[in-house]
Scaffold this motif. Structure first.
Motif, PDB file in Angstrom:
ATOM      1  N   GLU A  22       1.010  -1.204  -0.040  1.00  0.00           N
ATOM      2  CA  GLU A  22       0.296  -0.034  -0.124  1.00  0.00           C
ATOM      3  C   GLU A  22       0.337   1.377  -0.281  1.00  0.00           C
ATOM      4  O   GLU A  22       0.538   1.722  -0.793  1.00  0.00           O
ATOM      5  CB  GLU A  22      -1.022  -0.536   0.993  1.00  0.00           C
ATOM      6  CG  GLU A  22      -2.112  -0.915   1.406  1.00  0.00           C
ATOM      7  CD  GLU A  22      -2.889  -0.662   2.709  1.00  0.00           C
ATOM      8  OE1 GLU A  22      -3.140   0.146   2.879  1.00  0.00           O
ATOM      9  OE2 GLU A  22      -3.271  -2.038   2.835  1.00  0.00           O
ATOM     10  N   ASP A  25       2.201   1.506  -3.499  1.00  0.00           N
ATOM     11  CA  ASP A  25       1.815   1.845  -4.217  1.00  0.00           C
ATOM     12  C   ASP A  25       0.644   3.579  -4.019  1.00  0.00           C
ATOM     13  O   ASP A  25       0.744   4.338  -5.152  1.00  0.00           O
ATOM     14  CB  ASP A  25      -0.086   0.779  -4.299  1.00  0.00           C
ATOM     15  CG  ASP A  25       0.028  -0.281  -5.272  1.00  0.00           C
ATOM     16  OD1 ASP A  25       0.879  -0.402  -5.542  1.00  0.00           O
ATOM     17  OD2 ASP A  25      -0.370  -0.888  -4.897  1.00  0.00           O
ATOM     18  N   THR A  26       1.355   3.987  -3.103  1.00  0.00           N
ATOM     19  CA  THR A  26       0.448   5.171  -3.298  1.00  0.00           C
ATOM     20  C   THR A  26       1.962   6.740  -3.648  1.00  0.00           C
ATOM     21  O   THR A  26       1.682   7.531  -4.049  1.00  0.00           O
ATOM     22  CB  THR A  26       0.109   5.567  -1.537  1.00  0.00           C
ATOM     23  OG1 THR A  26      -0.661   5.248  -0.373  1.00  0.00           O
ATOM     24  CG2 THR A  26       0.414   6.918  -1.001  1.00  0.00           C
ATOM     25  N   LEU A  28       3.825   4.928  -5.221  1.00  0.00           N
ATOM     26  CA  LEU A  28       3.850   5.464  -7.008  1.00  0.00           C
ATOM     27  C   LEU A  28       2.845   6.679  -7.619  1.00  0.00           C
ATOM     28  O   LEU A  28       3.120   7.275  -8.298  1.00  0.00           O
ATOM     29  CB  LEU A  28       3.816   4.165  -7.409  1.00  0.00           C
ATOM     30  CG  LEU A  28       4.768   2.970  -7.473  1.00  0.00           C
ATOM     31  CD1 LEU A  28       4.058   1.517  -7.525  1.00  0.00           C
ATOM     32  CD2 LEU A  28       6.011   3.426  -7.920  1.00  0.00           C
ATOM     33  N   GLN A  29       1.702   6.735  -7.394  1.00  0.00           N
ATOM     34  CA  GLN A  29       0.861   7.855  -7.449  1.00  0.00           C
ATOM     35  C   GLN A  29       1.113   9.042  -6.467  1.00  0.00           C
ATOM     36  O   GLN A  29       1.123  10.312  -7.797  1.00  0.00           O
ATOM     37  CB  GLN A  29      -0.924   7.357  -6.621  1.00  0.00           C
ATOM     38  CG  GLN A  29      -1.885   5.915  -7.009  1.00  0.00           C
ATOM     39  CD  GLN A  29      -2.284   6.184  -6.087  1.00  0.00           C
ATOM     40  OE1 GLN A  29      -3.248   6.212  -5.569  1.00  0.00           O
ATOM     41  NE2 GLN A  29      -3.504   4.732  -7.082  1.00  0.00           N
ATOM     42  N   GLU A  30       1.568   9.541  -5.734  1.00  0.00           N
ATOM     43  CA  GLU A  30       2.012  10.080  -5.545  1.00  0.00           C
ATOM     44  C   GLU A  30       2.943  11.434  -5.471  1.00  0.00           C
ATOM     45  O   GLU A  30       3.556  12.908  -6.018  1.00  0.00           O
ATOM     46  CB  GLU A  30       1.919  10.825  -3.736  1.00  0.00           C
ATOM     47  CG  GLU A  30       0.745  10.359  -2.892  1.00  0.00           C
ATOM     48  CD  GLU A  30      -0.097  11.688  -3.189  1.00  0.00           C
ATOM     49  OE1 GLU A  30      -0.204  12.816  -3.601  1.00  0.00           O
ATOM     50  OE2 GLU A  30      -1.761  10.640  -3.692  1.00  0.00           O
ATOM     51  N   PRO A  32       5.193  11.358  -8.900  1.00  0.00           N
ATOM     52  CA  PRO A  32       5.082  12.085  -9.764  1.00  0.00           C
ATOM     53  C   PRO A  32       4.077  13.548 -10.098  1.00  0.00           C
ATOM     54  O   PRO A  32       4.999  14.920 -10.202  1.00  0.00           O
ATOM     55  CB  PRO A  32       4.301  11.626 -10.879  1.00  0.00           C
ATOM     56  CG  PRO A  32       4.156   9.738 -10.572  1.00  0.00           C
ATOM     57  CD  PRO A  32       4.012   9.603  -9.104  1.00  0.00           C
ATOM     58  N   ARG A  33       3.718  13.414  -8.658  1.00  0.00           N
ATOM     59  CA  ARG A  33       2.393  14.980  -7.735  1.00  0.00           C
ATOM     60  C   ARG A  33       3.405  15.967  -7.783  1.00  0.00           C
ATOM     61  O   ARG A  33       3.819  17.005  -7.553  1.00  0.00           O
ATOM     62  CB  ARG A  33       1.141  14.915  -7.218  1.00  0.00           C
ATOM     63  CG  ARG A  33       0.983  15.826  -6.843  1.00  0.00           C
ATOM     64  CD  ARG A  33      -0.354  15.909  -6.224  1.00  0.00           C
ATOM     65  NE  ARG A  33      -0.109  15.469  -4.817  1.00  0.00           N
ATOM     66  CZ  ARG A  33       0.708  15.324  -3.569  1.00  0.00           C
ATOM     67  NH1 ARG A  33       1.506  17.042  -4.304  1.00  0.00           N
ATOM     68  NH2 ARG A  33       1.490  14.909  -3.017  1.00  0.00           N
ATOM     69  N   THR A  99      10.737   3.743  -8.750  1.00  0.00           N
ATOM     70  CA  THR A  99       9.907   3.189  -9.346  1.00  0.00           C
ATOM     71  C   THR A  99       9.936   2.237  -9.682  1.00  0.00           C
ATOM     72  O   THR A  99       9.136   0.760  -9.522  1.00  0.00           O
ATOM     73  CB  THR A  99       8.642   4.254  -9.391  1.00  0.00           C
ATOM     74  OG1 THR A  99       9.937   4.630 -10.515  1.00  0.00           O
ATOM     75  CG2 THR A  99       8.315   5.204  -8.296  1.00  0.00           C
ATOM     76  N   LYS A 103       7.990  -1.578  -7.529  1.00  0.00           N
ATOM     77  CA  LYS A 103       7.238  -2.192  -8.183  1.00  0.00           C
ATOM     78  C   LYS A 103       7.368  -3.620  -8.312  1.00  0.00           C
ATOM     79  O   LYS A 103       6.479  -4.607  -7.594  1.00  0.00           O
ATOM     80  CB  LYS A 103       6.572  -2.386 -10.006  1.00  0.00           C
ATOM     81  CG  LYS A 103       6.006  -0.223 -10.282  1.00  0.00           C
ATOM     82  CD  LYS A 103       5.726   0.237 -11.240  1.00  0.00           C
ATOM     83  CE  LYS A 103       5.188   1.351 -11.758  1.00  0.00           C
ATOM     84  NZ  LYS A 103       5.208   1.876 -13.213  1.00  0.00           N
TER      85      LYS A 103
END
Length: 108
Positions: A22, A25-26, A28-30, A32-33, A99, A103
């Motif tokens: 988890e 995954d967070t 990996l999403q956050e 790039p932002r 990343t 993964k």
């Protein structure tokens, strides 16, 4: 290797493998932002915003054992706004490498 697997495995042992998935995954999403925010802060010459974004990236990198990525983020955090974009491009490459390995480590 972009990830120090001993640090990553220790995180899995202490936090639990499912929770680490988890977390990864967070990130990996956050991630790039946050990198986009770092770049925007650089363009806007917002030193405080730049430092905060670099700090977040450094902390996340250290958590997962992305030592090279964390070191680059730390340099940005403590060094202030760089004169050119190259250090941010180097950070992006280190993020991409980290990343990719995260993964694989998290999801097999």
């Amino acid at each position: 290797m972009a990830i120090d697997t001993s640090i990553f495995r220790e995180l899995q042992e202490t936090a639990g493998a499912d929770f680490v998935v988890e977390l990864v995954d967070t990130f990996l999403q956050e991630g790039p932002r946050i990198i986009a925010d770092l770049r925007a802060a650089w363009h806007e010459k917002s030193a405080d915003r730049f430092r905060r974004a670099a700090h977040s990236l450094k902390s996340n990198g250290m958590t997962f054992g992305a030592t090279d990525f964390a070191a680059l983020a730390r340099q940005l955090e403590t060094g202030g706004l760089p004169d050119d974009i190259e250090p941010l491009d180097n950070l992006q490459r280190a993020f991409d490498a980290a990343t990719a390995e995260l993964k694989e480590l998290a999801h097999g």
